[in-house]
Write a protein that holds these residues in place. Structure first.
Motif: not given
Length: 446
Positions: A53-59, A108-114, A117-119, A185-194
């Motif tokens: 995730w960080f690599a694709t965001a340019g971190v 579960i709540a902490a995973t959703l919160a993570l 976020c926007n790196p 396909r659906f973005g990082w939030f969708a991945a972590y929510a799944t």
């Protein structure tokens, strides 16, 4: 031997193996599979998946590398395991189920919160949340390991160890490759929510599964107050697990064995990737073979290890799987001599993962049997942390040895590195059988 006796002996042997396989269909053993899945799911969400995730965001690479420190709680979970062993959980559903559900809800709540976020703007917040996810995941492991040990009968510990490793490996595939597919396909939030939603698999086990009985010496004491209560709690929850373990005969030898049992595998594993790259394999070739062959070999190895442990008994399984684990390192020698050959790479990865998983299952079953019911969470956390010492500390010298010896002598060395631990194990088994025939027979024969 007469033919009739041979047929009878053969039939009896086949029946014993069928019984060992049938134990995987027992309800309590099956419950361990989703718990292993829940245990393994968060790991990559704070490690390689987060790095992607960080690599694709340019971190920057330096920042990505620094985030590896969020995995520290996994190494120190034994420090707060006495709290889980002794304090009443926030949700009053029993000592294990209550803590399991409480931790998983927050996880579960902490995973959703993570995942929200926007790196590019939330790096500090993501660091804190990733550390929280790792802490909660390590705490969940403490509960799951204690629950597994306590709900399974002694002859089910082998299959249970296989189930926990199988579920863990499946979860790592899902939270690694699976999360990347969802993110693409659906973005990082969708991945972590799944992934957060999939954590409910473990929660369902705690909701509908049985609560292990609490032994009398693990019941909270309420007579003392003030500092007397604090001293009593420290004596029972903190020093109690150590004192209890040290009353076991030959406990120093047992600890040395635990450290040394997977030393050779750890030394070889650290240098496996440098070996592959040095003889010309591309990262894509290594990744493809490791993901496909390594995954299935690990699952098969875990299941076979559980069957062997159930059939032969823990001690004999440890010895047999330990020998096979050491012999598996010889395939690195084949790879070093054979050079850039994909068939050798597949064979090497398969042997490494198959024998390593077999030995790992036997070791988990052994560690489970060492835990006292009153201190299961604390003692298993301590013993499992000790088992990783060889991998994290001693094996770090592998690079120096490989440079000085060369690939072939180095990997030959790793095949014999576990022999002292196996000799020590045989001595422990014989001494245990001599001092307590019933105990020794149970350990040797299952």
């Amino acid at each position: 031997m007469p033919a009739a006796q041979k047929v009878t002996a053969g039939t009896s042997g086949m029946t014993a193996w069928r019984r060992s396989l049938a134990e995987y269909t027992e309800r309590r053993v099956l419950l361990i599979l989703p718990l292993g899945f829940a245990s393994g799911l968060p790991l990559l969400l704070t490690f390689s998946t987060l790095s992607a995730w960080f690599a694709t965001a340019g971190v920057s690479r330096a920042t990505i590398g620094a985030f590896a420190l969020v995995g520290t709680p996994y190494s120190f979970k034994f420090l707060w395991s006495p709290l889980i062993d002794r304090l009443p959980p926030p949700i009053p559903l029993g000592r294990r189920r209550g803590w399991g559900i409480s931790i998983q809800l927050v996880l579960i709540a902490a995973t959703l919160a993570l995942g929200s976020c926007n790196p590019k703007i939330d790096l500090a917040r993501m660091g804190a949340l990733a550390l929280l996810v790792a802490f909660l995941s390590a705490s969940q492991d403490v509960v799951i390991d204690a629950y597994r040990v306590e709900i399974l009968a002694p002859d089910q510990q082998g299959p249970g160890a296989a189930m926990i490793q199988t579920g863990y490996r499946i979860a790592m595939l899902v939270s690694g490759a699976g999360a990347l597919i969802v993110a693409a396909r659906f973005g990082w939030f969708a991945a972590y929510a799944t992934m957060a939603a999939l954590l409910a698999a473990g929660m369902l086990v705690f909701i509908f599964g049985p609560e292990p009985s609490t032994p009398p010496d693990a019941q909270p004491h309420t007579a003392a107050t003030g500092w007397d209560a604090v001293r009593e709690w420290l004596a029972t929850a903190v020093t109690g697990p150590f004192a209890d373990f040290m009353r076991r005969p030959m406990w120093p030898a047992i600890l040395i064995f635990i450290v040394g049992y997977k030393l050779g595998e750890a030394m070889a594993g650290v240098m496996a990737m440098p070996l592959y790259i040095s003889i010309g394999f591309s990262l894509n070739e290594i990744a493809a073979v490791s993901k496909l062959v390594g995954f299935f070999a690990t699952v098969v190895g875990a299941i076979v290890g559980g069957v062997v442990t159930s059939k032969l008994g823990v001690m004999r399984a440890l010895i047999l799987c330990g020998i096979l684990q050491s012999a598996g390192n010889l395939f690195y020698v084949l790879q070093a001599v054979g050079g850039h050959r994909l068939d050798y790479l597949a064979l090497c990865v398969a042997a490494e993962n198959l024998t390593g998983a077999m030995a790992g299952t036997a070791l988990v079953a052994y560690l489970s049997g060492l835990c006292s019911p009153a201190f299961t969470a604390t003692q298993y956390a301590l013993l499992s942390s000790l088992a990783s010492v060889g991998r994290t500390m001693v094996a770090s010298s592998g690079g120096v040895l490989a440079d000085k010896l060369g690939w072939v002598p180095f990997f030959m060395l790793t095949t014999v590195a576990t022999i002292p631990a196996l000799v020590l194990l045989i001595w422990i088994a014989r001494r245990d059988a001599g001092s307590s025939p019933a105990s020794g027979n149970r350990l040797l024969h299952g």
